[in-house]
Design an enzyme around this catalytic site. Sequence first.
Site, PDB file in Angstrom:
ATOM      1  N   GLN A 171      21.364  -2.043 -88.197  1.00 45.14           N
ATOM      2  CA  GLN A 171      20.738  -1.585 -86.955  1.00 45.14           C
ATOM      3  C   GLN A 171      20.471  -0.082 -87.063  1.00 45.14           C
ATOM      4  O   GLN A 171      21.096   0.600 -87.870  1.00 45.14           O
ATOM      5  CB  GLN A 171      21.595  -1.891 -85.719  1.00 45.14           C
ATOM      6  CG  GLN A 171      21.326  -3.277 -85.162  1.00 45.14           C
ATOM      7  CD  GLN A 171      22.051  -3.582 -83.881  1.00 45.14           C
ATOM      8  OE1 GLN A 171      23.168  -3.121 -83.661  1.00 45.14           O
ATOM      9  NE2 GLN A 171      21.436  -4.388 -83.028  1.00 45.14           N
ATOM     10  N   THR A 173      28.847  -2.392 -86.366  1.00 37.62           N
ATOM     11  CA  THR A 173      29.368  -3.507 -87.160  1.00 37.62           C
ATOM     12  C   THR A 173      28.440  -4.707 -87.062  1.00 37.62           C
ATOM     13  O   THR A 173      28.810  -5.830 -87.358  1.00 37.62           O
ATOM     14  CB  THR A 173      30.810  -3.816 -86.731  1.00 37.62           C
ATOM     15  OG1 THR A 173      31.586  -2.610 -86.820  1.00 37.62           O
ATOM     16  CG2 THR A 173      31.486  -4.824 -87.642  1.00 37.62           C
ATOM     17  N   HIS A 174      27.209  -4.456 -86.631  1.00 37.08           N
ATOM     18  CA  HIS A 174      26.236  -5.534 -86.461  1.00 37.08           C
ATOM     19  C   HIS A 174      25.438  -5.762 -87.740  1.00 37.08           C
ATOM     20  O   HIS A 174      24.247  -5.447 -87.809  1.00 37.08           O
ATOM     21  CB  HIS A 174      25.311  -5.210 -85.291  1.00 37.08           C
ATOM     22  CG  HIS A 174      26.028  -4.993 -83.997  1.00 37.08           C
ATOM     23  ND1 HIS A 174      25.484  -4.316 -82.927  1.00 37.08           N
ATOM     24  CD2 HIS A 174      27.272  -5.373 -83.603  1.00 37.08           C
ATOM     25  CE1 HIS A 174      26.360  -4.285 -81.941  1.00 37.08           C
ATOM     26  NE2 HIS A 174      27.448  -4.907 -82.309  1.00 37.08           N
ATOM     27  N   ASN A 175      26.083  -6.271 -88.757  1.00 33.41           N
ATOM     28  CA  ASN A 175      25.403  -6.664 -89.995  1.00 33.41           C
ATOM     29  C   ASN A 175      24.831  -8.075 -89.826  1.00 33.41           C
ATOM     30  O   ASN A 175      25.470  -8.932 -89.204  1.00 33.41           O
ATOM     31  CB  ASN A 175      26.396  -6.656 -91.164  1.00 33.41           C
ATOM     32  CG  ASN A 175      26.912  -5.273 -91.470  1.00 33.41           C
ATOM     33  OD1 ASN A 175      26.251  -4.484 -92.109  1.00 33.41           O
ATOM     34  ND2 ASN A 175      28.117  -4.970 -90.995  1.00 33.41           N
TER      35      ASN A 175
END
Length: 585
Positions: free
Chosen positions: A343, A514-516
């Site tokens: 992101q 942590t939005h992989n």
Amino acid sequence: MAEKLPKKDVVIVGVGWAGGIIASELTKKGYDVIGLERGKDRDMADYLHGHDELRYSTRKEMMQDLSKDTVTFRNHTKMTALPMRQYGAFYPGDGVGGAGAHWNGQTYRFGPYDFEIRSMTIERYGEGKIPKDMPIQDWGITYDELQPYFEKFEAMAGIGGQEDEGPMAPPRRAVFDKNGEKKKYPVGPMKVSPMMKMFMDATTELGYHPYIVPTANLTEPYTNEDGVSRAACQYCAFCEHYGCEYGAKADPVVTVLPVAKQTGKFTVRPHSTVIKVLHTDGKASGVVFRDTITGEEYIQEADVVVLTSYVFNNVRLLLNSKLGKPYNPETQTGVVGKNYCYQVQQSGASLFFEDKEFNSYAGAGALGAVIDDFNCDNFDHSDVDFLHGGALRVMQTGKRPIATNPVPPIEGLPGWGKEWKAATLKWYHRNISIGGQGASLPNRYNYLDLDPTYTDEYGMPLIRMTFNYHDQDKKLSKYLAEKAEEIGKKMNATYIKVNGLELGDFNIANYQSTHNTGGVIMGNDPETSAVNSYLQMWDADNVFVVGASAFPHNSGYNPTATVGALAYRAAEGIEKFIKEGGSLV
């Protein structure tokens, strides 16, 4: 030699939101399910008296041990990737509950544009608008088709929100019964704090459309259809990195997992690291896992194998198992590892007010206000050199004393020493941040594969992440930063520090999100996707890969609601597969 365990109907790898939802749905139907989790088991008792910033926020108690398992990283293919030795850009967790135990609770849906991004972009701007190195694709499912599954997730978790969110937020139906009325959310929104009101007033004056962030922090006592009752949020602000000691934050540990366990059909086996999926001729027969306490190896046979671990681990397990065709960025063939996305989180503005103070220590993980005027395709992109967009928001998640030391951009103010300490004390309560959360669209050279050098404690190759920001990301970041500055000026801040105007190379050392996502993406075509719209593998019809790894790109929203909706659809598909077999599409 590995010990063979009694066969199950379904084996789940990873017991977080996706694994918990699938376990709950299938065990209620009578299927025998086992969940293998590499970390420890958890229940509510583990969350009591957990307000310890040093233990959880600084030392990352709920995250995986990077000395045993990590990722390697490089910006491009000519670099040598090196292991991430300490936490930086993102925090992969472990233990029962997964990221659903330590998340903030912000629960947006992805918008209609996300699911048909290629078709809608071509329809509005023509195919020439899409850069040649940007392999965006439709997801194989529309927003309208996924909407019932969003509603199932929201009803289970008790999601709260504003009934009239305005024209920019993803559309909602009034389907939830509340005191005899049909509502768009199971419960109401969070409170509006003074900093949220300032943001909402300023953005309204600018002609934008603010609304209160949808929340999984319960706003009132709530009992869901499974009979699970939870208490309301106390606004203590210990959400991200923490389990909720009140059970107010929706978490697999306090929602779906107790339901699965009560059926007597679900077994959780913690401290179990899966190292391979066993398969022959397009059929999986089970998994091989190792007990991390004893070191013993086991074979768990099952009719259906479901991978529900974190993005990196889903991809890594498939590659190490030689299941699915690995992605090659040069030929753009293969699918496993393709479309890894992140992101764009650096854009925003830090505001400092000489004449105002805020109780920033209090809050909740999802306490905030947001505008979507520059998200998805909510504005005309004809005159900008990027696609999609991002949300801009003010969040009051709680500023903790160890990690929070804001100071304004005053010329001559030192970054250390007595004068700096005095400044942090003065400005701690006088600071608000407008944060941008920009979409991450795929680039052919951003991908995941197996590292040729580094292995984990069991000798299995680590996942290698090749990722950098490209023109799309840099122009989007600058655009959002300028909009954040505009809003900050409207809020009459004394000092404004604008971030993200110039986005350099991606740096894994600094925390961002942590939005992989991506790596096992969904779609309609086996040539360009690894799983279909039920998250069933094209190459092995009794293997389902569920989670954010299925996203063909990442949106300008937090991903959990979309992960939850896809998990409910996958659970439906798994049951149909068990009964009928074969491809579900």
